[in-house]
Design a protein around this motif. Structure first.
Motif, short mmCIF file in Angstrom:
data_model
loop_
_atom_site.label_atom_id
_atom_site.label_comp_id
_atom_site.label_asym_id
_atom_site.label_seq_id
_atom_site.Cartn_x
_atom_site.Cartn_y
_atom_site.Cartn_z
N GLN A 50 0.82 -1.21 0.00
CA GLN A 50 0.00 0.00 0.00
C GLN A 50 0.86 1.26 0.00
O GLN A 50 0.56 2.22 -0.70
N GLU A 51 1.95 1.25 0.80
CA GLU A 51 2.83 2.42 0.84
C GLU A 51 3.53 2.62 -0.50
O GLU A 51 3.71 3.75 -0.96
N ALA A 65 2.34 1.84 -3.46
CA ALA A 65 1.36 2.40 -4.38
C ALA A 65 1.14 3.89 -4.09
O ALA A 65 1.01 4.70 -5.02
N LYS A 66 1.12 4.25 -2.82
CA LYS A 66 0.83 5.63 -2.43
C LYS A 66 1.98 6.58 -2.76
O LYS A 66 1.74 7.72 -3.20
N TYR A 67 3.23 6.13 -2.57
CA TYR A 67 4.37 7.03 -2.69
C TYR A 67 5.25 6.74 -3.90
O TYR A 67 6.33 7.31 -4.04
N HIS A 68 4.79 5.85 -4.78
CA HIS A 68 5.62 5.46 -5.93
C HIS A 68 6.03 6.68 -6.76
O HIS A 68 7.21 6.86 -7.08
#
Length: 385
Positions: free
Chosen positions: A95-96, A98-101
């Protein structure tokens, strides 16, 4: 020498020598490419990336993995595309990632553009693709021959941890992967070590077979017909090899049409949004192997390209200046589609755009999509918050 014809005339007993003579890269050439790419790997390992909002303040590189044909030992002669997966300390879950890519990609991009070692290798054309997963692309040169080398960097969550190459991942990894959702392929770089090891430690004969298949596939891939649509110009028909870079397609258009501006090419699959074609990729990269139609927009810096999605689901590209008003875009739509500007309603991320505000005011950036509908009578509009 036509290698495809040679291949069909080679008896099975001599296929190994055919691979060695025509397909396998020379040691010197491969070492030269890997030396240049080694500079990129050292930069990634030694650099400290200052975290953006929501990220760890000190973003460290845990590991750099060469993937693709260079990573698994099946590279073809004269191939100069090298893919690197970078496992980072700031990703603690899918999830992280995907969020900060995108934020991490921008961090790496800024550092790459300032790296003196990479600038000394002729660093050029750094850009971030909008594919799944998105990556940082740039070109450097081999020191001795100055041959261009295309490098892609994909940041990823190290879901497998420092596990042994042949060990099986724990089931919890796949449970968290399913729970994270995401688009197909978005988290595949997290498993790149498994993918690489699956081939890397196989017998040489299997690698030779993979080289033969890749060579045959590239040589036998037929040209396809690409129809280039451009507002105000007749359609341009090109014959294109799906494995040619989009940059070469742009060069063909420039040669045929004589354009001098920045070319932006896009396409739309049925039922999907319009997508920008990256110069570093090929039509095959986007899964295009048959006759297709693409849209071309010529822009002049600092113009950006926006896609306008019509009520029928089709999208078209328009060139706009970030500091110009929305009304200018509506007038372009009126000229092209016939719908009066006063009847148009444009929306972006839930905001109804007012004619007298500029695009920067709404945070609209290059390749964003706006939704067009017919304005209802008496509808009130509101400025961006």
């Amino acid at each position: 020498m036509a290698l495809a014809q040679e291949l069909y005339g080679v008896p099975a007993s001599r296929l190994d020598s055919f691979v060695t003579q025509w397909l396998q890269p020379s040691r010197g050439w491969k070492e030269e490419v890997l030396e240049a790419v080694g500079t990129v790997e050292r930069f990634l390992r030694q650099e400290h990336f200052q975290g953006a909002r929501g990220l760890d303040q000190d973003v460290r590189v845990l590991k750099v993995v060469k993937v693709g044909s260079f990573g698994n030992g099946t590279v073809l002669r004269d191939t100069t595309d090298v893919e690197l997966v970078v496992f980072l300390s700031c990703f603690h879950s899918f999830q992280e990632e995907a969020k900060y890519h995108q934020a991490v990609l921008r961090l790496i991009w800024k550092k790459v553009c300032c790296c003196q070692d990479l600038l000394a290798l002729g660093l050029s054309d750094p850009s971030i693709t909008e594919e799944v997963p998105s990556a940082l692309f740039f070109t450097i040169q081999a020191r001795e021959t100055a041959e261009p080398i295309n490098v892609s960097i994909v940041p990823a969550y190290r879901a497998l941890g420092p596990s042994l190459p042949h060990s099986q991942p724990p089931p919890e990894v796949y449970v968290s992967l399913i729970a994270a959702g995401g688009y197909p392929g978005s988290f595949s770089p997290s498993f790149s070590e498994l993918q690489r090891s699956f081939v890397k430690h196989r017998p040489t004969k299997l690698k030779s077979l993979l080289r033969l298949v890749k060579h045959w596939y590239q040589e036998r891939a037929r040209d396809i017909q690409v129809t280039v649509e451009q507002w105000g110009h007749p359609d341009l028909i090109l014959c294109v090899n799906p494995y040619e870079s989009i940059q070469k397609v742009k060069e063909k258009i420039r040669w045929r049409r004589g354009h001098v501006g920045l070319q932006r090419l896009s396409f739309q699959e049925p039922g999907s949004d319009r997508r920008l074609l990256s110069s570093h990729c090929s039509l095959a990269y986007y899964g295009i192997f048959s006759d297709t139609r693409i849209c071309m927009l010529e822009t002049i810096s600092p113009e950006i390209q926006v896609f306008v999605k019509y009520p029928n689901g089709q999208s078209h590209a328009y060139a706009v200046h970030p500091s110009h008003g929305v009304l200018g875009l509506k007038e372009q739509i009126q000229d092209r589609q016939g719908l009066r500007a006063a009847q148009q309603q444009l929306e972006f991320q839930g905001h109804v755009l007012q004619d007298w505000f500029d695009f920067a005011c709404y945070g609209i950036q290059d390749s964003d999509t706006l939704v067009l509908s017919k304005k209802r009578a008496g509808e009130a509009l509101f400025p961006p918050s």
